[in-house]
Motif scaffolding. Structure first.
Motif, PDB file in Angstrom:
ATOM      1  N   SER A  84      31.925   2.114   7.433  1.00 17.74           N
ATOM      2  CA  SER A  84      31.578   2.864   6.233  1.00 17.74           C
ATOM      3  C   SER A  84      30.618   3.986   6.572  1.00 17.74           C
ATOM      4  CB  SER A  84      30.950   1.935   5.191  1.00 17.74           C
ATOM      5  OG  SER A  84      29.751   1.398   5.694  1.00 17.74           O
ATOM      6  N   ARG A  85      30.562   4.935   5.684  1.00 22.84           N
ATOM      7  CA  ARG A  85      29.684   6.076   5.874  1.00 22.84           C
ATOM      8  C   ARG A  85      28.295   5.734   5.342  1.00 22.84           C
ATOM      9  NH1 ARG A  85      29.670  11.401   2.454  1.00 22.84           N
ATOM     10  NH2 ARG A  85      28.105  12.531   3.607  1.00 22.84           N
ATOM     11  N   ALA A  86      27.264   6.113   6.070  1.00 23.08           N
ATOM     12  CA  ALA A  86      25.898   5.860   5.632  1.00 23.08           C
ATOM     13  C   ALA A  86      25.087   7.131   5.795  1.00 23.08           C
ATOM     14  CB  ALA A  86      25.272   4.737   6.450  1.00 23.08           C
ATOM     15  N   ASN A  87      24.239   7.408   4.854  1.00 22.05           N
ATOM     16  CA  ASN A  87      23.362   8.570   4.917  1.00 22.05           C
ATOM     17  C   ASN A  87      21.953   8.130   5.271  1.00 22.05           C
ATOM     18  OD1 ASN A  87      25.369  10.378   4.061  1.00 22.05           O
ATOM     19  ND2 ASN A  87      25.001   9.805   1.942  1.00 22.05           N
ATOM     20  N   SER A  88      21.315   8.866   6.148  1.00 24.79           N
ATOM     21  CA  SER A  88      19.929   8.586   6.472  1.00 24.79           C
ATOM     22  C   SER A  88      19.032   9.180   5.395  1.00 24.79           C
ATOM     23  CB  SER A  88      19.579   9.208   7.828  1.00 24.79           C
ATOM     24  OG  SER A  88      18.201   9.054   8.080  1.00 24.79           O
ATOM     25  N   GLU A 111      24.232  -1.831  16.375  1.00 28.79           N
ATOM     26  CA  GLU A 111      23.055  -0.972  16.441  1.00 28.79           C
ATOM     27  C   GLU A 111      23.451   0.368  17.030  1.00 28.79           C
ATOM     28  OE1 GLU A 111      19.036  -2.304  17.971  1.00 28.79           O
ATOM     29  OE2 GLU A 111      19.589  -0.853  19.522  1.00 28.79           O
ATOM     30  N   ALA A 112      22.816   1.409  16.539  1.00 29.86           N
ATOM     31  CA  ALA A 112      23.030   2.747  17.082  1.00 29.86           C
ATOM     32  C   ALA A 112      21.702   3.493  17.045  1.00 29.86           C
ATOM     33  CB  ALA A 112      24.064   3.499  16.261  1.00 29.86           C
ATOM     34  N   VAL A 149      17.341   4.830  13.896  1.00 32.10           N
ATOM     35  CA  VAL A 149      17.979   3.621  14.407  1.00 32.10           C
ATOM     36  C   VAL A 149      18.825   2.997  13.302  1.00 32.10           C
ATOM     37  CG1 VAL A 149      17.619   1.343  15.419  1.00 32.10           C
ATOM     38  CG2 VAL A 149      16.078   3.219  16.007  1.00 32.10           C
ATOM     39  N   TRP A 150      20.097   2.735  13.598  1.00 26.58           N
ATOM     40  CA  TRP A 150      20.997   2.045  12.679  1.00 26.58           C
ATOM     41  C   TRP A 150      20.928   0.557  12.990  1.00 26.58           C
ATOM     42  CZ3 TRP A 150      23.664   2.542   8.388  1.00 26.58           C
ATOM     43  CH2 TRP A 150      24.700   1.657   8.122  1.00 26.58           C
ATOM     44  N   ASN A 151      20.612  -0.268  12.005  1.00 28.65           N
ATOM     45  CA  ASN A 151      20.467  -1.709  12.229  1.00 28.65           C
ATOM     46  C   ASN A 151      21.654  -2.509  11.686  1.00 28.65           C
ATOM     47  OD1 ASN A 151      20.150  -1.767   9.471  1.00 28.65           O
ATOM     48  ND2 ASN A 151      17.978  -2.273   9.519  1.00 28.65           N
ATOM     49  N   GLY A 152      22.739  -1.842  11.386  1.00 29.05           N
ATOM     50  CA  GLY A 152      23.908  -2.508  10.840  1.00 29.05           C
ATOM     51  C   GLY A 152      23.994  -2.388   9.332  1.00 29.05           C
ATOM     52  N   ILE A 153      22.880  -2.001   8.696  1.00 34.13           N
ATOM     53  CA  ILE A 153      22.838  -1.870   7.242  1.00 34.13           C
ATOM     54  C   ILE A 153      22.363  -0.481   6.830  1.00 34.13           C
ATOM     55  CG2 ILE A 153      21.781  -2.734   5.121  1.00 34.13           C
ATOM     56  CD1 ILE A 153      21.528  -5.448   6.545  1.00 34.13           C
TER      57      ILE A 153
END
Length: 84
Positions: free
Chosen positions: A3-7, A30-31, A46-50
């Protein structure tokens, strides 16, 4: 990431991203994304999966680069430990 996520973090005021890189962990969700903006500020997310987070806090640059004319960001995960 399916899915797309916005910071919610942004780059410095009156600036836009110039260079960015995103690297994903090999064994977990994680990214890490490094962003260099037009004001030469370096941000790390940092992307934590959520969701995306900023280790330095909202809108706080990690460092100031000497230039924004070249890609000054390198992110990599080690193969054996899967640590960035």
């Amino acid at each position: 990431m399916g899915s797309r996520a916005n910071s919610t973090q942004q780059v410095s005021a009156n600036s836009s991203p110039v260079f960015f890189t995103v690297q994903f962990a090999r064994t977990r969700n994680e990214a890490i994304m490094g962003v260099l903006d037009g004001n030469r500020n370096l941000y790390v997310h940092v992307w934590n999966g959520i969701s995306w987070s900023n280790p330095r806090g909202a809108g706080v640059a990690l460092a100031t680069a000497s230039t924004n004319l070249a890609r000054g960001i390198q992110v990599a995960y080690e193969y054996a430990s899967d640590e960035a």
